[in-house]
Design a protein around this motif. Structure first.
Motif, short mmCIF file in Angstrom:
data_model
loop_
_atom_site.label_atom_id
_atom_site.label_comp_id
_atom_site.label_asym_id
_atom_site.label_seq_id
_atom_site.Cartn_x
_atom_site.Cartn_y
_atom_site.Cartn_z
N ALA A 10 -2.72 2.27 8.46
CA ALA A 10 -2.02 3.54 8.29
C ALA A 10 -1.57 4.11 9.64
O ALA A 10 -0.48 4.68 9.75
N SER A 11 -2.39 3.96 10.67
CA SER A 11 -2.02 4.45 12.00
C SER A 11 -0.84 3.66 12.55
O SER A 11 0.06 4.24 13.17
N ILE A 12 -0.83 2.37 12.32
CA ILE A 12 0.29 1.54 12.76
C ILE A 12 1.55 1.94 12.02
O ILE A 12 2.63 2.10 12.61
N ALA A 13 1.43 2.12 10.70
CA ALA A 13 2.59 2.49 9.89
C ALA A 13 3.20 3.81 10.35
O ALA A 13 4.43 3.96 10.37
N ALA A 14 2.36 4.75 10.72
CA ALA A 14 2.85 6.06 11.15
C ALA A 14 3.68 5.96 12.43
O ALA A 14 4.48 6.85 12.73
#
Length: 214
Positions: A10-14
């Protein structure tokens, strides 16, 4: 969900920006159908996987339904137990992966489906080089056609690519300006050959491997 290095997906996607393409490698089984894809798309859109709605484009390319298609573009490909998913904000990526194995009919396929100059370039290579070059050419063509929203029915001979050991490049594309296209090989592993393509300006490519959920 986490990467094989323990990073939070999720952090990468953001962090997906307008000038980037994220590429994910994940384990795949045919029985899973589009479940892994929807799970990943859900993370990028902040939605449960069950809320992801996909539609087929005019030529069968899966796309996000409105209004999500205005926020995220994607493409995916799978070969055996491995899949790749490419995601971007401002360009429509095309990705293709194939398992590297001897193909006795490679030159017959090239003669039938490829541009004559590509076939001649393949014929000039030794057998070992030819296997890799054939698949790099095949995945490159598939990636370009998928980025166009088309499939091989468009005609593999209606685009000409540079043949390895030359750097990947779209040299000619029927009805389009090849200078507008970006084509890149993806280093997956020693058992696969893969390509990523899109129409538009250069993008930064970042790749990760998704850890098995089990």
């Amino acid at each position: 969900m986490r990467t094989t290095l323990g990073q939070d997906v999720a952090s990468i996607a953001a962090g997906l920006g307008n000038d980037q393409i994220h590429v994910w490698r994940l384990r795949y089984e045919r029985a899973w159908r589009r479940e892994p894809l929807c799970a990943l798309l859900g993370i990028y859109l902040g939605l449960p996987a069950g809320d992801i709605a996909l539609v087929d484009g005019k030529h069968g390319r899966p796309e996000l339904a409105e209004p999500w298609n205005g926020l995220l573009q994607f493409n995916w490909s799978h070969s055996g137990d491995t899949a790749l998913v490419a995601l971007a904000r401002r360009v429509a990526p095309g990705v293709d992966i194939e398992r590297l194995r001897p193909r006795a009919r490679a030159m017959q396929l090239a003669d039938r489906f490829f541009h004559p100059e590509e076939t001649a370039a393949l014929a000039s290579l030794d057998a070992t080089e030819r296997e890799q070059a054939f698949l790099q050419l095949w995945t490159g063509k598939e990636a370009v056609l998928k980025a166009m929203g088309r499939g091989i029915a468009f005609g593999l001979d209606r685009l000409r690519l540079a043949v390895a050991p030359a750097a990947p490049q779209v040299i000619w594309l029927d009805g389009d300006d090849p200078a507008q296209w970006q084509l890149h090989p993806l280093q997956v592993d020693s058992s696969h050959v893969a390509s990523l393509a899109w129409r538009g300006p250069a993008q930064a490519i970042a790749c990760w491997t998704l850890a098995d959920s089990g």
